[in-house]
Motif scaffolding. Sequence first.
Motif, PDB file in Angstrom:
ATOM      1  N   PRO A   4       0.829  -1.223   0.000  1.00 18.50           N
ATOM      2  CA  PRO A   4       0.000   0.000   0.000  1.00 18.50           C
ATOM      3  C   PRO A   4       0.855   1.262   0.000  1.00 18.50           C
ATOM      4  O   PRO A   4       1.968   1.264   0.533  1.00 18.50           O
ATOM      5  N   LYS A   5       0.348   2.297  -0.583  1.00 16.70           N
ATOM      6  CA  LYS A   5       1.070   3.562  -0.671  1.00 16.70           C
ATOM      7  C   LYS A   5       1.209   4.190   0.704  1.00 16.70           C
ATOM      8  O   LYS A   5       0.298   4.161   1.526  1.00 16.70           O
ATOM      9  N   ASN A   6       2.371   4.738   0.960  1.00 17.77           N
ATOM     10  CA  ASN A   6       2.626   5.395   2.244  1.00 17.77           C
ATOM     11  C   ASN A   6       1.884   6.733   2.281  1.00 17.77           C
ATOM     12  O   ASN A   6       2.177   7.640   1.496  1.00 17.77           O
ATOM     13  N   ARG A   7       0.945   6.842   3.202  1.00 20.81           N
ATOM     14  CA  ARG A   7       0.125   8.062   3.302  1.00 20.81           C
ATOM     15  C   ARG A   7       0.396   8.821   4.610  1.00 20.81           C
ATOM     16  O   ARG A   7      -0.442   9.564   5.096  1.00 20.81           O
ATOM     17  N   TYR A   8       1.577   8.616   5.162  1.00 20.31           N
ATOM     18  CA  TYR A   8       1.889   9.253   6.442  1.00 20.31           C
ATOM     19  C   TYR A   8       1.899  10.781   6.323  1.00 20.31           C
ATOM     20  O   TYR A   8       1.335  11.488   7.169  1.00 20.31           O
ATOM     21  N   SER A  10       0.361  12.675   4.205  1.00 22.46           N
ATOM     22  CA  SER A  10      -1.008  13.169   4.035  1.00 22.46           C
ATOM     23  C   SER A  10      -1.748  13.183   5.360  1.00 22.46           C
ATOM     24  O   SER A  10      -2.501  14.118   5.659  1.00 22.46           O
ATOM     25  N   LEU A  11      -1.525  12.151   6.168  1.00 24.33           N
ATOM     26  CA  LEU A  11      -2.172  12.082   7.476  1.00 24.33           C
ATOM     27  C   LEU A  11      -1.710  13.220   8.383  1.00 24.33           C
ATOM     28  O   LEU A  11      -2.526  13.862   9.058  1.00 24.33           O
ATOM     29  N   VAL A  12      -0.409  13.476   8.378  1.00 22.70           N
ATOM     30  CA  VAL A  12       0.126  14.565   9.204  1.00 22.70           C
ATOM     31  C   VAL A  12      -0.461  15.905   8.779  1.00 22.70           C
ATOM     32  O   VAL A  12      -0.821  16.741   9.617  1.00 22.70           O
ATOM     33  N   LEU A  13      -0.574  16.122   7.465  1.00 24.50           N
ATOM     34  CA  LEU A  13      -1.162  17.369   6.968  1.00 24.50           C
ATOM     35  C   LEU A  13      -2.618  17.493   7.395  1.00 24.50           C
ATOM     36  O   LEU A  13      -3.079  18.580   7.804  1.00 24.50           O
ATOM     37  N   MET A  14      -3.363  16.393   7.342  1.00 20.09           N
ATOM     38  CA  MET A  14      -4.765  16.413   7.770  1.00 20.09           C
ATOM     39  C   MET A  14      -4.882  16.738   9.261  1.00 20.09           C
ATOM     40  O   MET A  14      -5.777  17.498   9.675  1.00 20.09           O
TER      41      MET A  14
END
Length: 445
Positions: A4-8, A10-14
């Motif tokens: 799976p693509k690393n979405r860390y 994006s999560l931090v920005l959210m």
Amino acid sequence: LNTPKNRYESLVLMIRQWHYLKMLERRARRHEKNGLATTTPGSCTVECPACSHPEKYMPDNWKDTPENKKWLHSLFIGIDANFRLKWKDVSCENVDLDLGNGFSFFVPDKAYKEYLWKHKDDVEPKSNCSRHNAINLANTKFNQGLAATGVATIKCSCHDMKWPSSASDLQVGERYCNIDYLFYHSIVNSDLDSFVVSYNIACQWSVHLKRRMAELDHDFMLYLNHVHICFFVPKFHMSAHVVACHSVYSFHYGLGVGRMDGEAPERGWAETSPLASSTKEMGPEPTQALVRYELAQAEARNASTTEETSLDEHVLPSVLIACGLEIEGEQCGLKVEASKIWQHSQDRQRSKIQLRCNSLQRKIAAWSQINQLYIPAVTTLSRIEEQTTAAQKKPLHAYTISHWLPSQIGTKLSFDLHLAEIEWKLRVAQAYEALETLRSCLQIR
């Protein structure tokens, strides 16, 4: 299965956006017309509910309080800085935008930097008290690679709550201009007429404060005839001062201060200092770290294909080359330190260098074993180097041993050029970081 693509990120920005929106919502900015545009500095904070606030928690006739009771409406202010909360120069405003700049506890960044620029050539006066770090560090340049050398704050010294628009980053130690700016903005809108200020170098900082405040604001109310202000040194810090300060700036001899100790900022730092190692790197990743991350991603993609180039399950090619560059950096640093040893050096200094040599030699030996898996022919080069050194009767030090990175091998032997490509990418990133450090040093000068 596909990884799976690393979405860390994006999560931090959210998370950042969610915190920002909740802050505006809790201060009722979402229901105001042009709520964001009309939000004033410090308006999104929670004020200390137990402090003196005219028109909130004080009687209407508080100004008529007798002189012997005015201490009831004094505002207690504690000033201090924390040099553990450093921040590396790994970011910039263009790529790491600040949401709600100046809306809460930190002062608005633009005006603060403009003020500091006007005072960039100020030289801190020499202390006539003890050699305090707050003063000494202001005239040093131990800030290589740092965007901030610490954080200064002003808070309620009675109830340990920070004041709105009362915190900022420090650039070079605890300079007077930094503290002056915070002090001014923390009380400029106050209607009170009695202030108790504690600061660990109050004996030095308060001397010409009136003149410096006048430069900030000619109409500043602090030195009007009806305003009373007194300065103290926190109790724990008092022992570091000369005897003359013990009676003038001691809480023990102050009127209307009770058993105040003035150490409220230190209690706050005790909670935030453990986070220093985490906040130090905040911002976009350093260039070398980004390259390593990209190389690791490429190796992960190749792991499930026929392009797999790893010969060791624990040490991938990118890890091997990165560790080799780190060893090279340690060798350079150790060589400089070893060159300072001379015939009259202390045994403690010689022992320290020898221990570092032993540790580095073990690292090189462990790294070379893995390197031989990827480039078997390096054993020949190592043997030739040992024979040449022995023939010349020269000592072989840990900082002079060749550990044979691809760039050191060159065209002497054939090897997998993929390793050379990895080293090239890391070298370029290393060069950009060195260039940025050089620019920062030139700007400081």
